[in-house]
Design an enzyme around this catalytic site. Structure first.
Site, PDB file in Angstrom:
ATOM      1  N   LYS A  64       1.577   3.953  -3.179  1.00 30.45           N
ATOM      2  CA  LYS A  64       1.277   5.377  -2.978  1.00 30.45           C
ATOM      3  C   LYS A  64       2.520   6.230  -3.249  1.00 30.45           C
ATOM      4  O   LYS A  64       2.439   7.283  -3.883  1.00 30.45           O
ATOM      5  CB  LYS A  64       0.751   5.633  -1.565  1.00 30.45           C
ATOM      6  CG  LYS A  64      -0.604   5.008  -1.289  1.00 30.45           C
ATOM      7  CD  LYS A  64      -1.691   5.600  -2.148  1.00 30.45           C
ATOM      8  CE  LYS A  64      -3.060   5.076  -1.773  1.00 30.45           C
ATOM      9  NZ  LYS A  64      -4.122   5.590  -2.625  1.00 30.45           N
TER      10      LYS A  64
ATOM     11  N   TYR B 273       0.828  -1.205   0.000  1.00 29.89           N
ATOM     12  CA  TYR B 273       0.000   0.000   0.000  1.00 29.89           C
ATOM     13  C   TYR B 273       0.866   1.261   0.000  1.00 29.89           C
ATOM     14  O   TYR B 273       0.697   2.143  -0.847  1.00 29.89           O
ATOM     15  CB  TYR B 273      -0.927  -0.015   1.218  1.00 29.89           C
ATOM     16  CG  TYR B 273      -1.833   1.188   1.303  1.00 29.89           C
ATOM     17  CD1 TYR B 273      -3.024   1.225   0.592  1.00 29.89           C
ATOM     18  CD2 TYR B 273      -1.502   2.284   2.086  1.00 29.89           C
ATOM     19  CE1 TYR B 273      -3.861   2.333   0.659  1.00 29.89           C
ATOM     20  CE2 TYR B 273      -2.332   3.389   2.164  1.00 29.89           C
ATOM     21  CZ  TYR B 273      -3.508   3.402   1.448  1.00 29.89           C
ATOM     22  OH  TYR B 273      -4.323   4.495   1.512  1.00 29.89           O
TER      23      TYR B 273
END
Length: 170
Positions: A81, A77
């Site tokens: 990002k 994650y």
């Protein structure tokens, strides 16, 4: 408002024409989309939308990312990002604002029991430490708009959670 097919986003380039500012909050979860789907939505779709927006005349792009985003992270994650932040910055906007919210406090239609539990806990913690661990999505939205109305110094501005809270009051 234009509805686009993100699988064929380049066919919708006209929807990205003539806008000075672009806002992006696009994202999914690995649980919902799988690893490949998560990367496709959170990195590839966002980067392609940014490219189309820039080609269409967008000068200021505002991206909701995540606290701790880092292209070198061991966590998928945070790594994705961080990667998308770099891709968006490389597009060459006159100004790019990246928001790093902590846990988003919101009501969802789908059931996410663990997220619900965390939100309840952080809702209580927020009474003592209001800007430390969470932020309501409405505050993030207000901060995104405010960042355009009074852009910061430099080409890229990163707003961490406390700054999002402050700007979101405006």
């Amino acid at each position: 408002q234009a509805v686009v097919d993100f699988e064929r986003l380049s066919e919708h380039a006209g929807a990205f024409q003539g806008h000075d500012v672009g806002f992006c909050c696009l994202g999914t979860t690995r649980a919902k989309a799988g690893v490949d789907g998560f990367v496709r939505v959170d990195r590839d779709y966002v980067a392609q939308a940014a490219e189309l927006a820039r080609a269409g005349g967008c000068r200021h792009f505002v991206l909701q990312s995540s606290q701790g985003a880092n292209q070198h992270s061991k966590f998928l994650y945070l790594r994705v990002k961080g990667e998308v932040e770099n891709l968006v910055q490389a597009v060459g906007f006159d100004h790019c604002t990246i928001l790093w919210p902590a846990v988003l406090l919101c009501k969802r239609q789908e059931s996410r029991p663990m997220e619900w539990l965390v939100q309840k806990f952080l809702g209580v913690v927020a009474r003592v430490f209001p800007t430390a661990y969470s932020v309501p999505v409405e505050t993030v939205a207000r901060a995104m708009v405010a960042s355009v109305l009074r852009p910061g110094e430099g080409k890229v501005e990163v707003l961490e959670n406390a700054a999002i809270h402050e700007l979101g009051k405006a």
